[in-house]
Write a protein that holds these residues in place. Structure first.
Motif, short mmCIF file in Angstrom:
data_model
loop_
_atom_site.label_atom_id
_atom_site.label_comp_id
_atom_site.label_asym_id
_atom_site.label_seq_id
_atom_site.Cartn_x
_atom_site.Cartn_y
_atom_site.Cartn_z
N GLN A 96 -11.36 13.86 5.66
CA GLN A 96 -10.84 13.88 4.29
C GLN A 96 -11.92 13.67 3.21
O GLN A 96 -11.73 14.09 2.08
N SER A 97 -13.03 13.08 3.56
CA SER A 97 -14.05 12.88 2.54
C SER A 97 -14.88 14.14 2.33
O SER A 97 -15.68 14.23 1.42
N ASN A 98 -14.70 15.14 3.21
CA ASN A 98 -15.55 16.33 3.10
C ASN A 98 -14.81 17.50 2.48
O ASN A 98 -13.67 17.77 2.80
N MET A 99 -15.50 18.20 1.62
CA MET A 99 -15.00 19.46 1.09
C MET A 99 -15.84 20.53 1.76
O MET A 99 -17.07 20.48 1.68
N ARG A 100 -15.20 21.44 2.45
CA ARG A 100 -15.97 22.51 3.09
C ARG A 100 -15.94 23.73 2.18
O ARG A 100 -14.87 24.24 1.84
N ILE A 101 -17.10 24.17 1.79
CA ILE A 101 -17.20 25.19 0.74
C ILE A 101 -17.95 26.42 1.25
O ILE A 101 -19.08 26.30 1.74
N LEU A 102 -17.33 27.59 1.11
CA LEU A 102 -17.99 28.84 1.45
C LEU A 102 -18.55 29.47 0.17
O LEU A 102 -17.84 29.56 -0.83
N VAL A 103 -19.81 29.87 0.24
CA VAL A 103 -20.40 30.62 -0.89
C VAL A 103 -20.80 31.99 -0.36
O VAL A 103 -21.77 32.10 0.40
N THR A 104 -20.05 33.05 -0.74
CA THR A 104 -20.49 34.38 -0.33
C THR A 104 -21.55 34.83 -1.34
O THR A 104 -21.44 34.51 -2.53
N LEU A 110 -24.13 22.16 -5.11
CA LEU A 110 -23.06 21.73 -4.21
C LEU A 110 -23.61 20.79 -3.14
O LEU A 110 -22.96 19.82 -2.75
N MET A 111 -24.82 21.06 -2.68
CA MET A 111 -25.42 20.23 -1.62
C MET A 111 -25.81 18.84 -2.13
O MET A 111 -25.97 17.91 -1.34
N GLN A 112 -25.95 18.70 -3.45
CA GLN A 112 -26.29 17.37 -3.99
C GLN A 112 -25.17 16.36 -3.75
O GLN A 112 -25.40 15.17 -3.72
N ASN A 113 -23.95 16.86 -3.58
CA ASN A 113 -22.81 15.97 -3.32
C ASN A 113 -22.70 15.76 -1.81
O ASN A 113 -22.40 16.69 -1.06
N GLU A 114 -22.92 14.54 -1.36
CA GLU A 114 -22.98 14.29 0.08
C GLU A 114 -21.64 14.48 0.77
O GLU A 114 -21.56 14.49 2.00
N LYS A 115 -20.59 14.63 -0.01
CA LYS A 115 -19.28 14.88 0.61
C LYS A 115 -19.04 16.37 0.89
O LYS A 115 -18.04 16.73 1.48
N ASN A 116 -19.93 17.20 0.42
CA ASN A 116 -19.73 18.64 0.61
C ASN A 116 -20.44 19.17 1.85
O ASN A 116 -21.58 18.78 2.12
N GLU A 117 -19.75 20.07 2.56
CA GLU A 117 -20.42 20.90 3.58
C GLU A 117 -20.43 22.30 3.00
O GLU A 117 -19.41 22.75 2.47
N VAL A 118 -21.57 22.97 3.10
CA VAL A 118 -21.67 24.30 2.48
C VAL A 118 -21.98 25.36 3.54
O VAL A 118 -22.89 25.19 4.36
N ILE A 119 -21.21 26.43 3.50
CA ILE A 119 -21.46 27.58 4.39
C ILE A 119 -21.79 28.77 3.49
O ILE A 119 -21.04 29.07 2.55
N VAL A 120 -22.91 29.43 3.76
CA VAL A 120 -23.27 30.64 3.01
C VAL A 120 -23.06 31.85 3.91
O VAL A 120 -23.48 31.84 5.07
#
Ligand SMILES: NC(=O)c1ccc[n+]([C@@H]2O[C@H](COP(=O)([O-])OP(=O)(O)OC[C@H]3O[C@@H](n4cnc5c(N)ncnc54)[C@H](O)[C@@H]3O)[C@@H](O)[C@H]2O)c1
Ligand SMILES: O=C(O)[C@H]1O[C@H](OP(=O)(O)OP(=O)(O)OC[C@H]2O[C@@H](n3ccc(=O)[nH]c3=O)[C@H](O)[C@@H]2O)[C@H](O)[C@@H](O)[C@@H]1O
Length: 342
Positions: A27-35, A49-59
């Motif tokens: 619940q603390s993570n936001m999983r974010i896709l960036v196309t 987006l990566m500056q926020n430690e709660k985010n996981e980023v997928i490109v």
């Protein structure tokens, strides 16, 4: 909960996100896709987006105009994932947010393979909307001021429907983005998908491809190489240039706000191309020549965003003036071209 569009339509509730979203581990993570996250704006967005430690980023990117170089500081990071993927093919990932940027943006690149540009805008956006529907993600589309075409209303408010040539050489991009916007609203009304649409106006900054072909990168690279600045005729056509950090800030506010848009995001400072060339000349190389060259068909004659809505709804307005942004871009271009100040 039902969502209210800015045009007043109320739609049914969006699909539920994956049940794992509510588990105590995720619940603390936001999983974010960036196309398109390996491109110019996308890679700056990823940095934020990566500056926020709660985010996981997928490109997801096919590297047509983007590059792994733009993301090298994140490759191998446990919260980051890079997928070589063409959005015209379906993508199966589990995410909460989709920033959908994938699309060539420079006119020379989007005109290079116009049919592919349309496929990217239409099939690519359909695929990302299908993904948003399956996983209950919120999706933001980076549309463009080019939906206003060669505008007859100036500055352009979001309520203006535009003046676009449907069969011209720019249509693959302009009309492609217009269909992408239509798809976004149809998925919103028909399936309750949470959508956000940003209409981006000319954005510039570090990491633009040196040979991207857009005007700011062309002028800076030409000045640094000591080549004449190529102003396309008549030179009185105008653009409004937004620095990339302001753009990323606007996109993130839009994504996390509660309005669908479309919302113009851009800097209302308006310049003719001759004025831009003169500013670059003065700041970077006062003895460089400016030469007039032939233009391409359907080049919009004027462009300036009305950003009243962004100010009111997002509390957003650009902070970086052209004369402050150009030297930051110059610094990056000097490093990459190996041309240092004497
Ligand atoms: N920069 C601007 O001034 C501006 C203005 C208006 C709208 N936009 C929009 O913003 C977005 C990003 O623009 P940018 O300036 O960063 O451009 P860019 O060309 O640097 O980035 C686009 C990225 O999308 C990728 N891409 C292209 N086609 C793809 C496909 N089929 N599948 C997967 N990836 C694909 C490219 O490889 C690249 O990494 C685009 O959607 C563009 O239309 C940009
Ligand atoms: O902001 C937008 O919505 C759109 O703006 C740009 O399209 P355009 O404004 O045509 O961008 P440029 O190629 O940078 O051209 C801007 C102006 O500069 C002129 N130009 C371009 C290049 C050059 O060397 N010299 C020059 O005078 C062009 O004729 C044009 O009038 C982007 O490339 C699109 O991706 C984006 O969607």
């Amino acid at each position: 909960m039902a969502t209210k569009s800015s045009n007043g339509t109320t739609t049914k509730s969006p699909p539920m996100p994956s049940p794992l979203r509510n588990s105590k581990f995720l619940q603390s993570n936001m999983r974010i896709l960036v196309t398109g996250g390996a491109g110019f704006i996308g890679s700056h967005l990823v940095d934020r987006l990566m500056q926020n430690e709660k985010n996981e980023v997928i490109v997801a990117d096919n590297y047509f105009t983007g590059s792994k170089d733009n993301l090298k500081k994140w490759i191998g990071h446990p919260r980051f994932e890079l997928i070589r993927h063409d959005v015209t093919e379906p993508l199966m990932v589990e995410v909460d947010r989709i920033y959908h940027l994938a699309c060539p943006a420079s006119p020379i690149f989007y005109k290079y393979n116009p049919v592919k540009t349309i496929k990217t805008n239409v099939i690519g956006t359909l695929n990302m909307l299908g993904l948003a529907k399956r996983v209950g993600a919120r999706i933001l589309l980076t549309s463009t001021s080019e939906v206003y075409g060669d505008p007859l209303v100036h500055p352009q408010p979001e309520t203006y429907w535009g003046n676009v040539n449907p069969i011209g050489v720019r249509s693959c991009y302009d009309e492609g983005k217009r269909v992408a916007e239509t798809l976004m609203f149809d998925y919103h009304r028909q399936h309750g998908i949470e959508i956000r649409i940003a209409r981006i106006f000319n954005t510039y900054g570090p990491r633009m491809n040196i040979d991207d072909g857009r005007v700011v990168s062309n002028f800076i690279a030409q000045a640094l190489r000591g080549e004449a600045l190529t102003v396309q005729k008549p030179g009185t056509q105008t653009r409004s240039f937004c620095y990339v950090s302001d753009m990323v800030d606007g996109l993130m506010r839009l994504m996390e706000g509660d309005q669908t848009g479309p919302i113009n995001i851009g800097n209302p400072g308006e310049f003719t191309m001759v004025e831009l060339a003169e500013t670059v000349k003065e700041l970077i190389k006062p003895d460089v020549e400016i030469k007039m060259v032939e233009n391409t068909p359907d080049d919009p004659r004027q462009r300036k965003p009305d950003i009243s809505k962004a100010k009111e709804i997002l509390g957003w307005e650009p902070k970086v003036k052209l004369r402050e942004g150009l030297p930051l871009m110059e610094e990056d271009f000097r490093l990459r071209l190996g041309v240092f100040k004497k």
